[in-house]
Write a protein that holds these residues in place. Sequence first.
Motif, mmCIF file in Angstrom:
data_model
loop_
_atom_site.group_PDB
_atom_site.id
_atom_site.type_symbol
_atom_site.label_atom_id
_atom_site.label_comp_id
_atom_site.label_asym_id
_atom_site.label_seq_id
_atom_site.Cartn_x
_atom_site.Cartn_y
_atom_site.Cartn_z
ATOM 1 N N VAL A 111 20.328 -3.995 -50.037
ATOM 2 C CA VAL A 111 19.447 -4.515 -49.999
ATOM 3 C C VAL A 111 20.062 -5.542 -51.642
ATOM 4 N N MET A 112 21.668 -4.952 -52.059
ATOM 5 C CA MET A 112 21.346 -5.495 -53.800
ATOM 6 C C MET A 112 22.387 -6.720 -53.033
ATOM 7 N N CYS A 113 22.921 -7.063 -52.115
ATOM 8 C CA CYS A 113 24.232 -7.290 -51.765
ATOM 9 C C CYS A 113 23.325 -8.522 -50.800
ATOM 10 N N VAL A 114 22.277 -7.997 -50.179
ATOM 11 C CA VAL A 114 21.440 -9.123 -49.239
ATOM 12 C C VAL A 114 20.936 -10.251 -50.777
ATOM 13 N N ALA A 115 20.243 -9.272 -51.556
ATOM 14 C CA ALA A 115 19.422 -10.688 -52.509
ATOM 15 C C ALA A 115 20.342 -11.512 -53.218
ATOM 16 N N VAL A 116 22.321 -10.837 -54.182
ATOM 17 C CA VAL A 116 22.615 -12.003 -53.901
ATOM 18 C C VAL A 116 22.661 -13.105 -53.696
ATOM 19 N N VAL A 117 22.749 -12.881 -52.451
ATOM 20 C CA VAL A 117 24.001 -13.964 -51.622
ATOM 21 C C VAL A 117 22.861 -14.668 -51.096
ATOM 22 N N THR A 118 22.071 -14.197 -50.949
ATOM 23 C CA THR A 118 20.426 -15.566 -50.469
ATOM 24 C C THR A 118 20.436 -15.855 -52.191
ATOM 25 N N ALA A 119 20.313 -15.074 -52.971
ATOM 26 C CA ALA A 119 20.305 -16.182 -53.895
ATOM 27 C C ALA A 119 20.947 -16.890 -54.560
ATOM 28 N N ALA A 120 22.211 -16.650 -54.366
ATOM 29 C CA ALA A 120 23.721 -17.242 -55.188
ATOM 30 C C ALA A 120 23.955 -18.291 -53.971
ATOM 31 N N GLY A 121 24.278 -18.165 -52.184
ATOM 32 C CA GLY A 121 24.587 -18.536 -51.198
ATOM 33 C C GLY A 121 23.938 -20.080 -51.080
ATOM 34 N N SER A 122 24.726 -20.246 -49.838
ATOM 35 C CA SER A 122 23.820 -21.583 -49.609
ATOM 36 C C SER A 122 24.114 -21.551 -48.141
ATOM 37 N N PRO A 123 22.972 -22.251 -46.957
ATOM 38 C CA PRO A 123 23.647 -21.786 -45.877
ATOM 39 C C PRO A 123 24.922 -22.249 -44.873
ATOM 40 N N GLY A 124 25.594 -22.898 -45.647
ATOM 41 C CA GLY A 124 27.081 -23.403 -45.339
ATOM 42 C C GLY A 124 27.698 -22.787 -46.047
ATOM 43 N N GLY A 125 27.425 -22.039 -46.805
ATOM 44 C CA GLY A 125 28.784 -21.347 -48.005
ATOM 45 C C GLY A 125 29.284 -18.979 -46.596
ATOM 46 N N SER A 126 29.216 -18.746 -47.437
ATOM 47 C CA SER A 126 30.093 -17.720 -46.808
ATOM 48 C C SER A 126 29.720 -16.552 -47.743
ATOM 49 N N PRO A 127 29.014 -15.408 -47.300
ATOM 50 C CA PRO A 127 28.448 -14.100 -47.469
ATOM 51 C C PRO A 127 29.656 -13.465 -47.928
ATOM 52 N N THR A 128 30.703 -14.010 -49.147
ATOM 53 C CA THR A 128 31.775 -13.179 -48.932
ATOM 54 C C THR A 128 31.302 -12.288 -49.963
ATOM 55 N N LEU A 129 30.399 -11.803 -50.966
ATOM 56 C CA LEU A 129 29.976 -10.418 -50.787
ATOM 57 C C LEU A 129 29.691 -9.603 -50.022
ATOM 58 N N PHE A 130 28.408 -9.141 -49.073
ATOM 59 C CA PHE A 130 28.523 -8.812 -48.267
ATOM 60 C C PHE A 130 29.437 -8.437 -47.543
ATOM 61 N N LEU A 131 30.368 -9.718 -47.146
ATOM 62 C CA LEU A 131 31.264 -8.983 -46.321
ATOM 63 C C LEU A 131 32.337 -8.524 -46.934
ATOM 64 N N ALA A 186 21.616 -5.392 -42.170
ATOM 65 C CA ALA A 186 21.282 -6.226 -42.812
ATOM 66 C C ALA A 186 21.486 -7.223 -43.021
ATOM 67 N N THR A 187 22.928 -7.654 -41.673
ATOM 68 C CA THR A 187 22.642 -9.017 -41.684
ATOM 69 C C THR A 187 21.856 -9.692 -40.878
ATOM 70 N N LEU A 188 20.939 -8.954 -40.651
ATOM 71 C CA LEU A 188 19.717 -9.596 -40.327
ATOM 72 C C LEU A 188 19.284 -10.547 -41.270
ATOM 73 N N ALA A 189 18.979 -10.247 -42.073
ATOM 74 C CA ALA A 189 18.336 -10.642 -43.240
ATOM 75 C C ALA A 189 18.928 -11.974 -43.885
ATOM 76 N N LEU A 190 20.238 -12.572 -43.291
ATOM 77 C CA LEU A 190 21.465 -13.365 -43.798
ATOM 78 C C LEU A 190 21.314 -14.840 -42.704
ATOM 79 N N LEU A 195 26.816 -16.093 -37.143
ATOM 80 C CA LEU A 195 27.925 -15.488 -36.730
ATOM 81 C C LEU A 195 29.106 -14.750 -37.696
ATOM 82 N N SER A 196 29.225 -15.772 -38.595
ATOM 83 C CA SER A 196 30.240 -15.516 -40.188
ATOM 84 C C SER A 196 29.520 -14.512 -40.497
ATOM 85 N N ALA A 197 27.967 -14.034 -40.308
ATOM 86 C CA ALA A 197 27.801 -12.988 -41.401
ATOM 87 C C ALA A 197 27.923 -11.660 -40.956
ATOM 88 N N LEU A 198 28.524 -12.121 -39.194
ATOM 89 C CA LEU A 198 29.262 -10.543 -38.581
ATOM 90 C C LEU A 198 30.582 -9.786 -38.386
#
Length: 285
Positions: A111-131, A186-190, A195-198
């Motif tokens: 949940v923390m990772c998803v919240a950080v990625v959602t707050a700091a990321g962008s649709p064209g970026g990569s959820p690096t922390l979560f991955l 958690a991936t469904l929340a991004l 598919l990059s979230a997988l």
Amino acid sequence: MTADIGDGGWHVGAQELRAYAGGGLVAPAVWSVDAHLAGCAVCRAALAGVVDPERVEAGWERLDAELDAPRAGWFEGLLVRAGVPDHTARLLAATPGLRGSWLGAVAGVLVMCVAVVTAAGSPGGSPTLFLALAPLLPLLGVALSYGPALDPTYEIAVVAPLHGFRLLMIRTVAVLGVGVALNGLATLALPGYGLSALAWLLPALALTGAGLALTPRLGPVVAPSVVGGGWVALLLVAKAVRESGGAPLAPFTAAGQGVCAVVAVAGAGVLFLLRDRFDRSAAVR
């Protein structure tokens, strides 16, 4: 039913008493003898003379064992109702990596990772922390599920009538399945990353396979620690050599995913070849 007539009325015959004591009577005769013995001291005394003391003692021991047997929890009961054998359900229910505290901690990290990625990321970026963190969670869960250092039920598990490799696989599949399911939720929340979230899935399988393959040599604590440390080091190196800030790290590119798939398959193969060492290795035993 043959009966002897006494001063107090009818009594159960000696032949019927012997059959009753030996478990040879069937309904409704056994019901009649049960009811009669409850109120007839003469027949109870006669029954005591034909009952084998060793048989009575064995009966009491079985009763004590039944009364002292631990009651199944809701999770174990659910597994049994789903068709899982009793002994396997007991081993799964006692797996540390499936405990509520561990699952709650995993859910909190995700949940923390998803919240950080959602707050700091962008649709064209990569959820690096979560991955980066998601592949480590199944590895840690598997590490907690087997071994004398972390499993409080280890002594019970190793004397169970199971091959050591099978015990490891039962717990690994259960913990890995739960870990992958939580990561999947958690991936469904991004959804914005597609598919990059997988991209965590193949690294998770690779890390788990490598950790298990090294367990006979390094032990159930050191092996996953080495693999986890290697993963963190790989990410740091990949971050240092990354050309642009928006490009994905090397393990999450097409080539990196291919390497992870190869490592996962190789780890499974090595694990199969070394399966007998889980019964002999001092590191595990």
